[in-house]
Design a protein around this motif. Sequence first.
Motif, PDB file in Angstrom:
ATOM      1  N   SER A 221       0.831  -1.209   0.000  1.00  0.00           N
ATOM      2  CA  SER A 221       0.000   0.000   0.000  1.00  0.00           C
ATOM      3  C   SER A 221       0.861   1.254   0.000  1.00  0.00           C
ATOM      4  CB  SER A 221      -0.930  -0.008   1.219  1.00  0.00           C
ATOM      5  OG  SER A 221      -1.838  -1.097   1.160  1.00  0.00           O
ATOM      6  N   GLU A 222       1.964   1.234   0.745  1.00  0.00           N
ATOM      7  CA  GLU A 222       2.879   2.381   0.745  1.00  0.00           C
ATOM      8  C   GLU A 222       3.508   2.582  -0.635  1.00  0.00           C
ATOM      9  OE1 GLU A 222       3.531   4.603   2.977  1.00  0.00           O
ATOM     10  OE2 GLU A 222       2.351   3.795   4.637  1.00  0.00           O
ATOM     11  N   ASP A 224       2.246   1.851  -3.456  1.00  0.00           N
ATOM     12  CA  ASP A 224       1.234   2.391  -4.363  1.00  0.00           C
ATOM     13  C   ASP A 224       1.187   3.917  -4.333  1.00  0.00           C
ATOM     14  OD1 ASP A 224       0.457  -0.140  -5.121  1.00  0.00           O
ATOM     15  OD2 ASP A 224      -1.252  -0.236  -3.750  1.00  0.00           O
ATOM     16  N   ARG A 225       1.602   4.505  -3.210  1.00  0.00           N
ATOM     17  CA  ARG A 225       1.469   5.954  -3.031  1.00  0.00           C
ATOM     18  C   ARG A 225       2.741   6.723  -3.389  1.00  0.00           C
ATOM     19  NH1 ARG A 225      -1.638   4.043   1.423  1.00  0.00           N
ATOM     20  NH2 ARG A 225       0.070   4.298   2.921  1.00  0.00           N
ATOM     21  N   HIS A 227       4.998   8.895  -5.462  1.00  0.00           N
ATOM     22  CA  HIS A 227       4.527   9.921  -6.405  1.00  0.00           C
ATOM     23  C   HIS A 227       5.158   9.748  -7.786  1.00  0.00           C
ATOM     24  CE1 HIS A 227       3.071  13.707  -7.928  1.00  0.00           C
ATOM     25  NE2 HIS A 227       4.312  14.132  -8.159  1.00  0.00           N
TER      26      HIS A 227
END
Length: 317
Positions: A221-222, A224-225, A227
């Motif tokens: 999940s990290e 995925d974020r 930038h």
Amino acid sequence: MTASSLTTPPVTIPSVERLQHAAAQLDDVILGKGHQIRLSLACILARGHLLIEDQPGVGKTTLAHALSRTLGLGFRRVQFTSDLLPGDLLGVSIWDANTREFHFQPGPIFSEVLLADEINRATPRTQGALLEAMEEGQVSEGGVTRPLPSPFFVIATQNPAAFVGTSPLPEAQLDRFLMTITLGYPDVRAERTLLETGGRGQRVRDLPAVLSGPMLLAAQSEADRVHAAPALLDYLQLLARATREHPALVTGLSPRALLALLAAARAWAFLAGRQMVLPEDVQAVFGSLAAHRLPLRDPGADIRSVMAALLRDTPIP
């Protein structure tokens, strides 16, 4: 857009430190293959499946087992042979005469890491049984859909097509693998270490878990974020267009493959401890992501040379 022109604050969350520890631990077992190890970890972070293509005896199975041990995931191995049936992989429903109903006996696919060893020795029907599981994270049997564990990760090994008794994977199945890597022979130093210390099988069995399933899900999940700037997306589109227009290629990267490239580049940046994707991240994963998705007009041509030319000739915005 270059590394020197961007400010990329480091990622400091514990999951990055654990993943870097995992990479170092794997380096100590799979000698001289640091780049392939990090590609494998990036593949997992991007929620993809991994295909390892190489001849027998170079460490494909050892890498798969070491990854599962280090990440703290359940592991099952299936030797793909010509007589392997889909039910042997997925599971079957068995009639219970006492209760007068069917009971499902799950197959080895119900594990967090499935090693499909020598996948191209199985029949196309059995190879195809993996498709829904790899794409949807579920198995349908007897009219019932059953979810697979989360995380779920397939590592498949494949012998060269020239080997006896192999069936090439169809394009639709190849596309389900996020990355393809080749281990190759060890370098002289790594090979000498193997000769002096023996095989690494016992060391793999003794590897401690650095992560766990829930920790890996959090790290995904990290990742995925991380930038991706508009200029980076421009670069991805330029690369995709270059593959679609290259005279040596039958087809170029599809939109789904382009999304996969972005996910893999984010994962690579995350492993490096950064919160922004750089062109260097795209270039690091491009070969492993694109090689099995770009069919050549001339089968005798070298796909690696084509991809190197694509990276060299595509401008960075």
